[in-house]
Scaffold this motif. Structure first.
Motif, PDB file in Angstrom:
ATOM      1  N   GLU A  74       0.827  -1.205   0.000  1.00 45.11           N
ATOM      2  CA  GLU A  74       0.000   0.000   0.000  1.00 45.11           C
ATOM      3  C   GLU A  74       0.869   1.266   0.000  1.00 45.11           C
ATOM      4  O   GLU A  74       0.487   2.290  -0.558  1.00 45.11           O
ATOM      5  N   ASP A  75       2.029   1.201   0.634  1.00 46.35           N
ATOM      6  CA  ASP A  75       2.940   2.351   0.625  1.00 46.35           C
ATOM      7  C   ASP A  75       3.408   2.665  -0.792  1.00 46.35           C
ATOM      8  O   ASP A  75       3.481   3.836  -1.187  1.00 46.35           O
ATOM      9  N   TYR A  76       3.739   1.630  -1.551  1.00 44.15           N
ATOM     10  CA  TYR A  76       4.146   1.848  -2.939  1.00 44.15           C
ATOM     11  C   TYR A  76       2.988   2.432  -3.749  1.00 44.15           C
ATOM     12  O   TYR A  76       3.188   3.311  -4.584  1.00 44.15           O
ATOM     13  N   TRP A  77       1.775   1.919  -3.484  1.00 42.20           N
ATOM     14  CA  TRP A  77       0.604   2.426  -4.186  1.00 42.20           C
ATOM     15  C   TRP A  77       0.389   3.899  -3.882  1.00 42.20           C
ATOM     16  O   TRP A  77       0.174   4.707  -4.783  1.00 42.20           O
ATOM     17  N   TRP A  78       0.440   4.299  -2.614  1.00 42.53           N
ATOM     18  CA  TRP A  78       0.199   5.696  -2.251  1.00 42.53           C
ATOM     19  C   TRP A  78       1.316   6.613  -2.733  1.00 42.53           C
ATOM     20  O   TRP A  78       1.062   7.756  -3.095  1.00 42.53           O
ATOM     21  N   GLU A  79       2.538   6.122  -2.743  1.00 42.20           N
ATOM     22  CA  GLU A  79       3.632   6.938  -3.298  1.00 42.20           C
ATOM     23  C   GLU A  79       3.416   7.176  -4.784  1.00 42.20           C
ATOM     24  O   GLU A  79       3.673   8.267  -5.303  1.00 42.20           O
ATOM     25  N   TRP A  80       2.932   6.174  -5.497  1.00 41.69           N
ATOM     26  CA  TRP A  80       2.653   6.317  -6.919  1.00 41.69           C
ATOM     27  C   TRP A  80       1.516   7.304  -7.142  1.00 41.69           C
ATOM     28  O   TRP A  80       1.589   8.169  -8.016  1.00 41.69           O
ATOM     29  N   LYS A  81       0.454   7.190  -6.346  1.00 42.76           N
ATOM     30  CA  LYS A  81      -0.671   8.108  -6.469  1.00 42.76           C
ATOM     31  C   LYS A  81      -0.234   9.543  -6.154  1.00 42.76           C
ATOM     32  O   LYS A  81      -0.620  10.486  -6.836  1.00 42.76           O
ATOM     33  N   HIS A  82       0.584   9.709  -5.120  1.00 38.11           N
ATOM     34  CA  HIS A  82       1.092  11.035  -4.752  1.00 38.11           C
ATOM     35  C   HIS A  82       1.965  11.609  -5.864  1.00 38.11           C
ATOM     36  O   HIS A  82       1.876  12.798  -6.193  1.00 38.11           O
ATOM     37  N   CYS A  83       2.796  10.778  -6.445  1.00 32.17           N
ATOM     38  CA  CYS A  83       3.715  11.216  -7.493  1.00 32.17           C
ATOM     39  C   CYS A  83       2.946  11.692  -8.729  1.00 32.17           C
ATOM     40  O   CYS A  83       3.364  12.631  -9.392  1.00 32.17           O
ATOM     41  N   ARG A  84       1.827  11.072  -9.004  1.00 32.90           N
ATOM     42  CA  ARG A  84       1.031  11.440 -10.173  1.00 32.90           C
ATOM     43  C   ARG A  84       0.171  12.667  -9.937  1.00 32.90           C
ATOM     44  O   ARG A  84      -0.405  13.203 -10.884  1.00 32.90           O
ATOM     45  N   GLY A  85       0.064  13.128  -8.699  1.00 31.49           N
ATOM     46  CA  GLY A  85      -0.804  14.262  -8.380  1.00 31.49           C
ATOM     47  C   GLY A  85      -0.306  15.574  -8.973  1.00 31.49           C
ATOM     48  O   GLY A  85       0.883  15.785  -9.193  1.00 31.49           O
ATOM     49  N   LEU A  86      -1.246  16.472  -9.209  1.00 28.81           N
ATOM     50  CA  LEU A  86      -0.938  17.764  -9.826  1.00 28.81           C
ATOM     51  C   LEU A  86      -0.048  18.624  -8.931  1.00 28.81           C
ATOM     52  O   LEU A  86       0.903  19.253  -9.407  1.00 28.81           O
ATOM     53  N   ARG A  87      -0.340  18.646  -7.643  1.00 26.31           N
ATOM     54  CA  ARG A  87       0.451  19.467  -6.729  1.00 26.31           C
ATOM     55  C   ARG A  87       1.914  18.998  -6.682  1.00 26.31           C
ATOM     56  O   ARG A  87       2.839  19.801  -6.715  1.00 26.31           O
ATOM     57  N   HIS A  88       2.117  17.689  -6.611  1.00 25.29           N
ATOM     58  CA  HIS A  88       3.481  17.163  -6.585  1.00 25.29           C
ATOM     59  C   HIS A  88       4.188  17.432  -7.908  1.00 25.29           C
ATOM     60  O   HIS A  88       5.370  17.782  -7.924  1.00 25.29           O
ATOM     61  N   ALA A  89       3.479  17.271  -9.020  1.00 22.42           N
ATOM     62  CA  ALA A  89       4.084  17.522 -10.326  1.00 22.42           C
ATOM     63  C   ALA A  89       4.519  18.980 -10.446  1.00 22.42           C
ATOM     64  O   ALA A  89       5.613  19.275 -10.940  1.00 22.42           O
ATOM     65  N   PHE A  90       3.659  19.892  -9.995  1.00 22.98           N
ATOM     66  CA  PHE A  90       4.000  21.313 -10.056  1.00 22.98           C
ATOM     67  C   PHE A  90       5.216  21.612  -9.196  1.00 22.98           C
ATOM     68  O   PHE A  90       6.142  22.313  -9.627  1.00 22.98           O
ATOM     69  N   HIS A  91       5.237  21.093  -7.965  1.00 21.65           N
ATOM     70  CA  HIS A  91       6.375  21.332  -7.068  1.00 21.65           C
ATOM     71  C   HIS A  91       7.660  20.740  -7.643  1.00 21.65           C
ATOM     72  O   HIS A  91       8.713  21.376  -7.604  1.00 21.65           O
ATOM     73  N   HIS A  92       7.581  19.526  -8.154  1.00 20.57           N
ATOM     74  CA  HIS A  92       8.772  18.873  -8.710  1.00 20.57           C
ATOM     75  C   HIS A  92       9.280  19.639  -9.926  1.00 20.57           C
ATOM     76  O   HIS A  92      10.497  19.804 -10.104  1.00 20.57           O
TER      77      HIS A  92
END
Length: 105
Positions: free
Chosen positions: A14-32
């Motif tokens: 589940e940790d890998y799943w949530w990290e993947w979901k977080h990575c795909r998010g708009l806020r994370h993409a903008f920050h990165h």
């Protein structure tokens, strides 16, 4: 890390799943993109999630090795950068004196 039936993945699936979901998010993409100048690549989190599920289903050695290799790569990537601040062994000799903020230079 290999050891028959006693080995567990470094993280839960589940940790890998949530990290993947977080990575795909708009806020994370903008920050990165702001911090690094490029969009994040989230494929590794998805691959790790799939390998973790494969290990849970069949205890495959290939999935175990893929997870170990990926976590090792993450650790070495994290250790690649030197710390920003130099750590002091002791405080400065005049640490207890008042600051000179009020005096004109």
């Amino acid at each position: 890390m290999a050891g028959g039936g006693t080995w567990r993945p470094p993280r839960s699936c589940e940790d890998y799943w949530w990290e993947w979901k977080h990575c795909r998010g708009l806020r994370h993409a903008f920050h990165h993109y702001y911090a690094h100048g490029e969009l994040p690549t989230c494929d590794r989190w998805r691959d790790d999630y799939e390998a973790c599920r494969a290990w849970e289903k069949g205890r495959s050695a290939a999935a175990q090795e893929a997870l170990c290799k990926s976590e090792r790569a993450r650790v070495t990537e994290k250790q690649k950068y030197a710390p920003v601040w130099k750590f002091r062994k002791s405080p400065p000799p005049d640490w207890y004196l008042p600051l000179d903020e009020d005096k004109p230079k």
